[in-house]
Design an enzyme around this catalytic site. Structure first.
Site, PDB file in Angstrom:
ATOM      1  N   CYS A 116      60.963  23.342  58.547  1.00 21.93           N
ATOM      2  CA  CYS A 116      61.886  23.912  57.414  1.00 21.93           C
ATOM      3  C   CYS A 116      61.304  25.425  57.170  1.00 21.93           C
ATOM      4  O   CYS A 116      61.735  26.144  57.893  1.00 21.93           O
ATOM      5  CB  CYS A 116      61.548  23.230  56.306  1.00 21.93           C
ATOM      6  SG  CYS A 116      62.756  23.156  54.930  1.00 21.93           S
TER       7      CYS A 116
ATOM      8  N   GLU B 263      59.484  14.440  59.048  1.00 20.55           N
ATOM      9  CA  GLU B 263      57.908  13.612  58.648  1.00 20.55           C
ATOM     10  C   GLU B 263      57.930  13.054  57.309  1.00 20.55           C
ATOM     11  O   GLU B 263      57.363  12.231  57.057  1.00 20.55           O
ATOM     12  CB  GLU B 263      56.858  14.938  58.569  1.00 20.55           C
ATOM     13  CG  GLU B 263      56.833  15.560  57.323  1.00 20.55           C
ATOM     14  CD  GLU B 263      57.758  16.765  57.263  1.00 20.55           C
ATOM     15  OE1 GLU B 263      57.849  17.564  56.072  1.00 20.55           O
ATOM     16  OE2 GLU B 263      58.873  16.787  58.149  1.00 20.55           O
TER      17      GLU B 263
ATOM     18  N   HIS C  77      63.228  17.872  57.965  1.00 16.51           N
ATOM     19  CA  HIS C  77      61.964  17.059  57.681  1.00 16.51           C
ATOM     20  C   HIS C  77      61.849  15.727  58.327  1.00 16.51           C
ATOM     21  O   HIS C  77      61.877  14.772  57.555  1.00 16.51           O
ATOM     22  CB  HIS C  77      61.781  17.009  56.021  1.00 16.51           C
ATOM     23  CG  HIS C  77      61.499  18.373  55.312  1.00 16.51           C
ATOM     24  ND1 HIS C  77      60.219  19.045  55.400  1.00 16.51           N
ATOM     25  CD2 HIS C  77      62.170  19.116  54.640  1.00 16.51           C
ATOM     26  CE1 HIS C  77      60.171  20.015  54.678  1.00 16.51           C
ATOM     27  NE2 HIS C  77      61.554  20.278  54.511  1.00 16.51           N
TER      28      HIS C  77
END
Length: 319
Positions: A142, A237, A235
């Site tokens: 990001c 994650e 994202h």
């Protein structure tokens, strides 16, 4: 992990064309595995949660990984106790003479600032410059991706009409790229950002390949052809509840955020969010560790420095 077969097996060429790691008996006899050393620059405000999210994804392979966490010494943290940083994090001055197989730089809630306005920008530039000679493969997430593209290639960022927030379908544009081995044609991808790197400027960087795109989000994942640099604009994650937490935070701050798209069942924020990207996240990080890091780094850790160096960039003009 690699598959050992008899050299000359008819299936070998096709397997290798599909990015399957096939080795013959001779290479297998000399195959050694050492722990990989990774550095995580965690710029997110909820560090304990981001630590857990990253470690969960790094733990999905048989590889042993040693992880160091780095904090920005030039920044005063509001959401993380200094005692936690002192106990579990390192400063750049403590690791600058070390070499790492991989580097992960997370996102940060500073994208509405100009890069040079971020209080740790000079330190960020120093880390990115250092990584060219001390890290084998770097993965940026990001804001970390946007900032690194600006530092390395002068790719500017531009404001979006409104915050891009939700789960968006991305298309795999380069299915033969090792980072997308095992992927379907499409995968779901969390996004949470106000800005994007300028697409026309990205196209002018000859070493960068666009690996995945989305009609709604534009370019979503880039990488250098040698996989030494990987850029994720979203994202992967994030866990199930992260976007919900950010949505509530923004509401409490009076920002009147739009509901994250394709996230809550029937767009009801009282319902449990739908998790639709876990398998893609696990597979992508495993592929990065295997193909971009493990298969490129030497067995002898002391030789890692000879494998890390690449061309230099003029970072001083950005400070």
């Amino acid at each position: 992990m690699p598959v050992k077969v008899i050299e000359g097996l008819p299936a070998i060429d096709e397997l290798r064309a599909d990015n399957i790691f096939v080795m013959d008996n001779e290479r297998a006899k000399n195959q050694n595995i050492r722990p990989l050393n990774l550095l995580v620059v965690n710029l997110m405000p909820r560090k304990l949660i981001t630590d857990r999210q990253i470690l969960r994804l790094l733990s999905n392979t048989p590889l042993q990984i040693n992880v160091d966490f780095l904090f920005m010494a030039s920044h005063e943290f509001k959401n993380t106790k200094q005692s936690h940083l002192d106990s579990f994090y390192k400063s750049f001055s403590e690791i600058k003479d070390d070499y790492y197989d991989g580097l992960i730089i997370t996102g940060a809630p500073v994208e509405q600032l100009e890069f040079e306005e971020v209080d740790y920008w000079s330190e960020f530039l120093e880390i990115v410059k250092w990584s060219k000679s001390h890290v084998y493969s770097s993965l940026h997430i990001c804001w970390g991706a946007q900032a690194a593209l600006y530092a390395r290639y002068e790719v500017t960022k531009e404001n979006l009409p409104q915050k891009l927030c939700g789960i968006y379908k991305s298309s795999v544009e380069q299915p033969k790229n090792p980072l997308f081995r095992g992927f379907d044609d499409f995968f779901n991808y969390p996004q949470s950002r106000y800005t994007q790197s300028n697409p026309s400027e990205i196209k002018k960087v000859p070493d960068l390949e666009v690996l995945s795109t989305s009609k709604e989000t534009g370019f979503s994942i880039l990488a250098k052809k040698n996989l030494r640099e990987v850029y994720l604009f979203g994202h992967l994650e994030y866990d199930r509840e992260t976007l919900a937490w950010e949505y509530e935070r923004d509401r409490e701050e009076g920002l009147k955020p739009a509901l994250p798209k394709n996230y809550f069942p029937k767009d009801n924020d009282k319902e449990k969010p739908q998790m639709s990207w876990a398998s893609a996240a696990s597979l992508f990080f495993s592929n990065w560790l295997n193909y971009a890091v493990y298969q490129g780094t030497p067995y002898l850790g002391e030789r890692l420095g000879h494998h890390c160096g690449e061309e230099n960039y003029d970072f001083n003009q950005k400070e």
